[in-house]
Design a protein around this motif. Structure first.
Motif, PDB file in Angstrom:
ATOM      1  N   PRO A  52       0.801  -0.980  -0.149  1.00 43.88           N
ATOM      2  CA  PRO A  52      -0.102  -0.083   0.329  1.00 43.88           C
ATOM      3  C   PRO A  52       0.567   1.348   0.297  1.00 43.88           C
ATOM      4  O   PRO A  52       2.277   1.267   0.602  1.00 43.88           O
ATOM      5  N   MET A  54       0.739   4.033   1.225  1.00 44.02           N
ATOM      6  CA  MET A  54       0.894   5.333   2.654  1.00 44.02           C
ATOM      7  C   MET A  54       1.280   4.169   3.788  1.00 44.02           C
ATOM      8  O   MET A  54       2.083   4.889   4.943  1.00 44.02           O
ATOM      9  N   VAL A  55       2.183   3.462   3.386  1.00 37.96           N
ATOM     10  CA  VAL A  55       2.236   2.121   4.641  1.00 37.96           C
ATOM     11  C   VAL A  55       4.258   3.462   5.003  1.00 37.96           C
ATOM     12  O   VAL A  55       4.988   3.857   3.599  1.00 37.96           O
ATOM     13  N   ARG A  85       3.707  -0.093  13.624  1.00 32.34           N
ATOM     14  CA  ARG A  85       2.442  -0.766  13.002  1.00 32.34           C
ATOM     15  C   ARG A  85       3.268  -2.401  12.413  1.00 32.34           C
ATOM     16  O   ARG A  85       3.020  -2.931  11.471  1.00 32.34           O
ATOM     17  N   THR A 306       5.025   7.052  12.890  1.00 31.20           N
ATOM     18  CA  THR A 306       4.682   7.992  13.748  1.00 31.20           C
ATOM     19  C   THR A 306       5.397   8.055  15.149  1.00 31.20           C
ATOM     20  O   THR A 306       5.178   9.258  15.535  1.00 31.20           O
ATOM     21  N   ILE A 309       7.764  11.065  14.637  1.00 34.95           N
ATOM     22  CA  ILE A 309       7.397  11.597  14.302  1.00 34.95           C
ATOM     23  C   ILE A 309       6.474  12.961  15.523  1.00 34.95           C
ATOM     24  O   ILE A 309       7.012  13.593  15.041  1.00 34.95           O
TER      25      ILE A 309
ATOM     26  N   MET B  66       2.347  14.823  11.029  1.00 33.28           N
ATOM     27  CA  MET B  66       1.624  14.230  11.952  1.00 33.28           C
ATOM     28  C   MET B  66       0.450  14.093  10.778  1.00 33.28           C
ATOM     29  O   MET B  66      -0.076  14.755  10.208  1.00 33.28           O
ATOM     30  N   MET B  70      -4.469  14.546  14.494  1.00 33.50           N
ATOM     31  CA  MET B  70      -3.649  14.879  15.658  1.00 33.50           C
ATOM     32  C   MET B  70      -3.165  16.604  15.330  1.00 33.50           C
ATOM     33  O   MET B  70      -3.450  17.434  16.340  1.00 33.50           O
ATOM     34  N   SER B 264     -10.312   8.074   5.665  1.00 32.82           N
ATOM     35  CA  SER B 264      -9.204   7.878   6.888  1.00 32.82           C
ATOM     36  C   SER B 264      -8.256   9.237   6.250  1.00 32.82           C
ATOM     37  O   SER B 264      -8.937  10.108   5.125  1.00 32.82           O
ATOM     38  N   VAL B 265      -7.740  10.148   7.348  1.00 31.04           N
ATOM     39  CA  VAL B 265      -6.947  10.583   6.986  1.00 31.04           C
ATOM     40  C   VAL B 265      -6.050  10.897   6.571  1.00 31.04           C
ATOM     41  O   VAL B 265      -4.707   9.639   6.474  1.00 31.04           O
ATOM     42  N   TYR B 266      -4.839  11.902   6.084  1.00 35.39           N
ATOM     43  CA  TYR B 266      -4.416  11.292   5.668  1.00 35.39           C
ATOM     44  C   TYR B 266      -2.373  12.180   6.832  1.00 35.39           C
ATOM     45  O   TYR B 266      -2.649  13.206   7.000  1.00 35.39           O
ATOM     46  N   PRO B 267      -1.505  11.426   7.025  1.00 37.73           N
ATOM     47  CA  PRO B 267      -1.334   9.725   6.653  1.00 37.73           C
ATOM     48  C   PRO B 267      -1.651   9.249   7.592  1.00 37.73           C
ATOM     49  O   PRO B 267      -0.446   9.349   8.663  1.00 37.73           O
ATOM     50  N   CYS B 268      -2.783   8.318   7.821  1.00 35.19           N
ATOM     51  CA  CYS B 268      -2.870   7.674   9.580  1.00 35.19           C
ATOM     52  C   CYS B 268      -2.264   6.068   8.628  1.00 35.19           C
ATOM     53  O   CYS B 268      -2.092   5.209   8.167  1.00 35.19           O
ATOM     54  N   ALA B 269      -1.449   6.097   9.970  1.00 39.53           N
ATOM     55  CA  ALA B 269      -0.337   4.866   9.877  1.00 39.53           C
ATOM     56  C   ALA B 269      -1.308   3.583  10.359  1.00 39.53           C
ATOM     57  O   ALA B 269      -1.337   2.598   9.820  1.00 39.53           O
ATOM     58  N   SER B 272      -3.507   2.733   6.174  1.00 36.49           N
ATOM     59  CA  SER B 272      -2.655   2.637   5.592  1.00 36.49           C
ATOM     60  C   SER B 272      -2.182   1.261   5.360  1.00 36.49           C
ATOM     61  O   SER B 272      -2.796   0.936   4.049  1.00 36.49           O
ATOM     62  N   THR B 293      -8.942   9.277   1.224  1.00 42.30           N
ATOM     63  CA  THR B 293      -8.272  10.495   1.701  1.00 42.30           C
ATOM     64  C   THR B 293      -8.230  11.731   1.994  1.00 42.30           C
ATOM     65  O   THR B 293      -8.081  12.017   1.363  1.00 42.30           O
TER      66      THR B 293
END
Lengths: 359, 330
Positions: A52, A54-55, A85, A306, A309, B66, B70, B264-269, B272, B293
């Motif tokens: 994917p 955005m991973v 993750r 995450t 960050i 973030m 957030m 989902s929102v960018y960038p949701c861990a 994804s 997204t």
């Protein structure tokens, strides 16, 4: 009696630690280990194509190196888990690989993470039902020693390789060490490899000067340790004539981890709770480097990580409190390293000038 | 419990005001928090629903990478500065084995206190960490005790607050589940409650769908225990509580809806990985899924175009299915 078909086990590429997995699989589990080729851009491209979008980037490299391991002939894959993750990497990677049509046995350690240590024995039994406890325990201990040696050698290497008088001496010794470990069959082979490498390291003439620049590298577990993922970051910094220090490695974080309990009191000024799987260690290390008077810090993470960050506001505060420059690097599946090189050089110029002014 | 507790002078709870940001877990625990402080006799103030100003302020404050949720949260915290003495930011690590929260919720109190360390606010927090035997009751009671309230009073307040929250939850779930039986096109909005209920990012989408005659059901409002059980069947090592509820909810009602919007929102861990897993598992059921997204956009035209074309697909499918049904009968 016909010998039972041996499993061909593979593990995704992680820094230099695959030799340890190989040693444990071959000497402890008595199975065959398949070593996939070193990671290249192809690995990352393969991973990025099927993962994917955005991973976080380590998933892409792990997936790519799993595909390369299967192409190299592996029939059993092992995947570890973690507290971010990473804990879901195993299952998603398996689903993607099966969707791609690969056939293999899969050992996802996340399935065995039920809180009871005994359950990991089940995982080993799955790999080899006849595994004997004694050689396995022995190989396990040797493996741990191997990890310690690798980390020690790497740490020494990056602290000194920038100051060698004839270029390439340190690299040759390190390559020899890696090759020696690849051939290791027992404990004395491992010890010999380490001794030879360290004594060669000590013989190499260096020109460090009284006050060499020192930079601390910290950040996300995988990206900070893996040379391919961070595009040889430490080497690029060291080549400019800098001592590069890095705390984060398997022996510090996993084998000899001082524990949340011991690290946290030292950073209680900055945070009240554990902020993530490696956050406490990274904040502590940043603070320690700052206190020791290092000239700069480099914070490394993959895009979208995450926990890393979330500690950035803390690092910014440490940077302001101790007046230490911090370079924040985010890695994604980029192809070139020119942009990175420019940033590192600019950072180097800045800390070098700063040092001259302060001294 | 053998330590001697000294009353803490720094808390003067008759005049103290606790700020509650209307973001993230507010939509899950809002009733609990407000009732808890009400029972204790502490004044609370809840920030206004998200608007553009909150979002832009938050984006400025938060680290640039973030996730949008957030950033919005930071905007809410900022809007509370000057209106309260403390801001309630709980830290929630996990609820048990394979029931963890996103890392953001683990780090939230420290992120807030570090981002706003120059501002005159202080973070009031409770810590849920089951491996350290801190469940919600103990965590919240400990927070109240540290504020200078007695054990008994805090316990009682928690019980009442929890009851109110449970009632509110089951009411919402009942209302939501009843919608599956409505006629027309049933569309499931699958996303975290803090996205769907957010005034600025989620609500406009719900509103748009409702205006276009779609029966919108939310996936996050579900019997949580049952959903957790179901999610384990779909994905055994899925460990995020919030994702498991949504996944489980979709599994439970897989025959009750015509389409899903994964919001989902960018960038949701979490999303994804989990969204990709759901798309892969969906090959068995073949429900149309739209993956959307959201980022800090200010216009809704692009979103509406995508929703419109997705609705067209759903309508066509429904007509074809009805046609097939008639043919079969004939």
């Amino acid at each position: 009696m016909a010998e039972k078909q041996k499993r061909k086990i593979a593990f995704p590429m992680v820094a230099r630690y695959n030799e340890v997995v190989r040693y444990f699989v071959e000497e402890g589990l008595q199975q065959t280990y398949i070593m996939q080729p070193q990671m290249t851009r192809r690995t990352l491209k393969l991973g990025a194509k099927y993962a994917p979008d955005m991973v976080c980037t380590p998933f892409k490299t792990v997936l790519g190196s799993m595909i390369e391991a299967l192409e190299a002939g592996a029939d059993t894959l092992i995947m570890v888990f973690g507290y971010c993750r990473l804990g879901y990497y195993g299952e998603l990677a398996e689903t993607i690989l099966r969707d791609l049509g690969y056939e293999f046995d899969y050992l996802n350690l996340a399935e065995y993470s039920t809180g009871k240590k005994k359950d990991y024995l089940k995982a080993i039994k799955k790999l080899n039902p006849d595994a004997k406890a004694v050689p396995m325990g022995k190989a396990g201990l040797d493996g741990l020693k191997m990890i310690e040696y690798i980390d020690e050698v790497e740490s020494y290497y990056y602290q000194n390789c920038g100051f060698e008088t004839s270029k390439g001496e340190y690299r040759r010794a390190l390559n020899q060490f890696t090759a020696d470990l690849g051939r290791a069959k027992n404990r004395s082979d491992i010890d010999d490899a380490y001794d030879r490498c360290m004594s060669r390291f000590h013989e190499i003439p260096t020109d460090k000067g009284a006050f060499p620049l020192r930079v601390g590298v910290l950040g996300e577990y995988f990206t900070v340790m893996d040379e391919f993922s961070n595009v040889d970051l430490e080497q690029s910094i060291a080549d400019l004539g800098v001592e590069v220090h890095r705390w984060m490695n398997v022996s510090h974080r996993n084998i000899h981890y001082p524990g949340e309990k011991n690290l946290h009191p030292r950073i209680s000024k900055y945070c009240n709770y554990e902020m993530g799987p490696t956050s406490t260690a990274n904040i502590w290390y940043a603070k320690r480097c700052a206190e020791k008077g290092y000239d700069g810090l480099v914070h490394v993470k993959s895009a979208g990580c995450t926990p890393e960050i979330d500690i950035m506001p803390v690092l910014q505060r440490i940077g302001a409190d101790y007046k230490i420059p911090i370079l924040y690097l985010t890695y994604d599946s980029q192809d070139g390293d020119a942009g990175l090189q420019t940033r590192i050089e600019a950072f180097y110029d800045m800390i070098e000038m700063r040092k001259k002014v302060i001294r | 419990m053998d330590e001697i507790r000294m009353p803490k002078a720094e808390y003067n709870h008759h005049e103290m005001v606790v700020g509650i940001p209307r973001s993230l877990l507010y939509f899950r625990y809002g009733v609990l928090w407000e009732r808890f402080f009400q029972e204790l006799g502490v004044k609370t103030i809840t920030s206004a629903p998200t608007n553009l100003k909150i979002m832009t302020n938050g984006s400025r404050r938060a680290a640039s990478e973030m996730c949008l949720a957030m950033k919005i949260y930071m905007g809410h915290v900022e809007s509370l500065i000057g209106k309260c003495d403390y801001i309630l930011v709980p830290r929630i690590l996990d609820f048990g084995l394979r029931r963890v929260m996103c890392v953001n919720f683990e780090a939230l109190p420290d992120v807030v206190s570090n981002i706003f360390f120059e501002s005159p606010i202080r973070v009031l927090s409770y810590n849920i960490d089951v491996s350290k035997k801190l469940d919600e009751r103990r965590a919240m009671v400990e927070m109240a005790v540290s504020m200078g309230f007695s054990h008994g009073k805090s316990n009682k307040a928690y019980k009442k607050a929890r009851k109110a929250q449970n009632e509110a939850d089951s009411r919402a779930v009942k209302q939501n589940e009843a919608k599956y039986k409505n006629d027309g096109i049933t569309l499931v909005l699958a996303g975290h409650s803090y996205i769907l209920e957010d005034e600025y990012i989620g609500k406009p989408i719900m509103q748009y769908l409702n205006e276009n005659g779609v029966n919108v059901v939310r996936a996050d409002l579900v019997d949580r225990k049952a959903a957790l059980r179901e999610s384990e069947r779909l994905s055994p090592t899925l460990k995020w509580e919030l994702s498991r509820e949504i996944v489980g909810s979709l599994v439970m009602h897989v025959h009750d809806f015509d389409g899903v919007v994964l919001l989902s929102v960018y960038p949701c861990a979490l999303d994804s990985m989990v969204n990709d897993m759901m798309l892969r598992k969906n090959r068995i059921t073949h429900v149309p899924i739209l993956q959307m997204t959201l980022d800090a956009q200010t216009g809704t035209a692009g979103v509406e175009t995508r929703l419109e074309s997705f609705l067209d697909i759903l309508k066509m499918r429904k007509e074809v299915e009805a046609g097939n049904g008639r043919e079969a009968e004939a």
